[in-house]
Motif scaffolding. Structure first.
Motif, PDB file in Angstrom:
ATOM      1  N   CYS A 143       0.861  -1.186   0.000  1.00  0.00           N
ATOM      2  CA  CYS A 143       0.000   0.000   0.000  1.00  0.00           C
ATOM      3  C   CYS A 143       0.897   1.235   0.000  1.00  0.00           C
ATOM      4  O   CYS A 143       1.638   1.465   0.971  1.00  0.00           O
ATOM      5  CB  CYS A 143      -0.921   0.021   1.225  1.00  0.00           C
ATOM      6  N   CYS A 163      -6.715  -1.702  -0.038  1.00  0.00           N
ATOM      7  CA  CYS A 163      -6.181  -1.738   1.323  1.00  0.00           C
ATOM      8  C   CYS A 163      -7.352  -1.672   2.314  1.00  0.00           C
ATOM      9  O   CYS A 163      -8.198  -0.768   2.226  1.00  0.00           O
ATOM     10  CB  CYS A 163      -5.255  -0.547   1.519  1.00  0.00           C
ATOM     11  N   CYS A 166      -6.894   1.906   4.411  1.00  0.00           N
ATOM     12  CA  CYS A 166      -7.167   3.228   3.828  1.00  0.00           C
ATOM     13  C   CYS A 166      -8.085   3.187   2.610  1.00  0.00           C
ATOM     14  O   CYS A 166      -8.521   4.221   2.122  1.00  0.00           O
ATOM     15  CB  CYS A 166      -5.846   3.919   3.464  1.00  0.00           C
TER      16      CYS A 166
HETATM   17 ZN   LIG Z   1      -3.456   1.538   2.926  1.00  0.00          ZN
END
Ligand SMILES: [Zn+2]
Ligand SMILES: NC(=O)c1ccc[n+]([C@@H]2O[C@H](COP(=O)([O-])OP(=O)(O)OC[C@H]3O[C@@H](n4cnc5c(N)ncnc54)[C@H](O)[C@@H]3O)[C@@H](O)[C@H]2O)c1
Length: 379
Positions: A143, A163, A166
């Motif tokens: 990520c 992810c 996030c």
């Molecule tokens: Zn992330």
């Protein structure tokens, strides 16, 4: 060298034999192979090769073979390359008993016989297992926002992994061999079981072992009549008949295609290696299925409609997984010689020289998945 190849009549086994029987100091090769009908549409290999007095072919499943016969064979061998497996990922999701018997019970039978046959004399013995990248599930990702590695994620936005922290897209990176395993099909579970059993018995007894996690193997000699495995072969069979090449999902999913000659070299390196371990056997570079389809389509002059993106998806299929081969190059002194496209060019050249008289049953295999709710179309 005296060696047992289980599944030795298959694609990888018979190629290993052909490449090594005269190059290495081979005294004896035993093959135990049940000649699964879906792999062996013809028995040409045996008609052509079994006259070699160094090869002894035993037509049986491992688990169905008389225990004493198995022990006698093993007693006469210093190395075992365990290649026997049923290999259809999709098919394994509805033929669970068959996959468990051919892959797990067979490995158990082999590992039960080994200690009896080798009877405490393990010093110069070697055990090699052909495993699969399927044990990882999704490969490793990074990520760029969270600045961290994510192992085999299950979070996806339609096709692409995101992810779970996030919500941003993840970037696929080569998957190291110590990545957490996350089998997402029955086939993968059986390969992971094989790995566990080989490790547990080998460690307990002090047998040197290598577990080779093959990525997508392809090349001359691949079973052309088996619609349950081998996307490259499916493309070639369809291209030969000028039928459009159906690409699943949006075509951007990647695989690490490793050429058969490199796989053969990896097995040979593992036979010569003095340490035990688990190794990825891939190129380290992913190529999209769409790109591979376009390469085939261009070779057969199929025109602009040669490749069709279908949105089809097999439950349990992964999006990306490529091999991190750091440990392989270090311990096995092995490095792939072929890129996917260089290998594909050789494969196509070989394919065009074959008299191909097998039907393309890829649509039948797809319909079997759809009927069982294991194949879906998402456009
Ligand atoms: Zn992330
Ligand atoms: N080809 C690939 O892309 C690939 C990728 C990852 C892992 N692998 C692994 O490599 C190994 C060899 O693959 P391949 O491509 O040569 O497959 P293959 O299907 O061509 O050969 C497998 C052979 O094993 C035999 N067999 C299956 N179950 C058996 C049993 N219980 N007892 C005896 N014989 C049995 C089959 O008849 C066949 O000849 C398999 O273990 C497979 O899981 C292959």
């Amino acid at each position: 060298m005296r060696i047992l190849l289980t599944g030795g009549a298959g694609f990888i086994g018979r190629t290993w034999i052909r490449e090594n029987i005269d190059k290495r100091d081979v005294d004896k090769i035993y093959i135990i192979d049940s000649l699964l009908p879906q792999v062996h549409t013809t028995q040409d290999f045996f008609m052509n090769n079994c006259e070699d007095s160094r090869i002894e072919f035993v037509h049986s499943s491992i688990q169905g073979l008389d225990k004493n016969r198995l022990i006698d064979i093993l007693r006469d061998c210093d190395s075992v390359v365990h290649l026997a497996s049923d290999t259809g990922v999709g098919q394994s999701m509805y033929e669970l008993v068959r996959y468990t018997e051919n892959n797990v019970v067979a490995t158990a039978a082999l590992l039960e016989a080994i200690p009896v046959a080798w009877d405490g004399n393990f010093l110069n013995k070697r055990l090699i297992l052909s495993s699969s990248r399927a044990v990882y599930g999704e490969g490793a990702y990074f990520c760029d926002s969270c600045k961290g590695t994510v192992d085999n994620t299950d979070s996806k936005d339609k096709w692409d992994p995101i992810c779970s922290t996030c919500g941003n897209w993840l970037r696929p990176i080569p998957t190291p061999v110590d990545t957490r395993t996350n089998a997402s099909s029955i086939y993968a579970s059986t390969k992971l079981s094989q790995e566990h059993m080989v490790q547990q018995i080998s460690k307990a007894l002090g047998i040197r072992y290598s577990i080779l996690r093959f990525f997508n193997v392809f090349g001359p000699g691949q079973a052309l009549g088996n619609p349950y495995t081998g996307i490259m072969t499916t493309f070639l069979l369809r291209a030969m008949q000028m039928k459009p090449l159906y690409v699943f999902e949006d075509g951007c999913q990647t695989r690490d295609f490793v050429f058969i000659d490199d796989v053969i070299a990896a097995i040979t390196s593992a036979l010569d290696c003095n340490v035990s371990g688990i190794y990825n056997i891939g190129t380290g570079i992913g190529i999209s299925i769409q790109d591979m389809a376009r390469l085939v389509s261009a070779e057969f002059d199929m025109g602009p409609d040669g490749v069709q993106i279908t949105g089809r998806h097999r439950v349990g299929d992964i999006r990306h997984c490529t091999a991190d081969i750091t440990a392989t190059t270090r311990d096995l002194n092995w490095y792939p010689q072929y890129t996917a496209t260089a290998g594909m060019t050789k494969y196509i050249k070989w394919f065009k020289q074959q008299t191909v008289n097998v039907a393309d049953d890829s649509e039948k295999a797809w319909q079997e998945l759809v009927q069982r709710g294991l194949g879906k179309t998402m456009l």
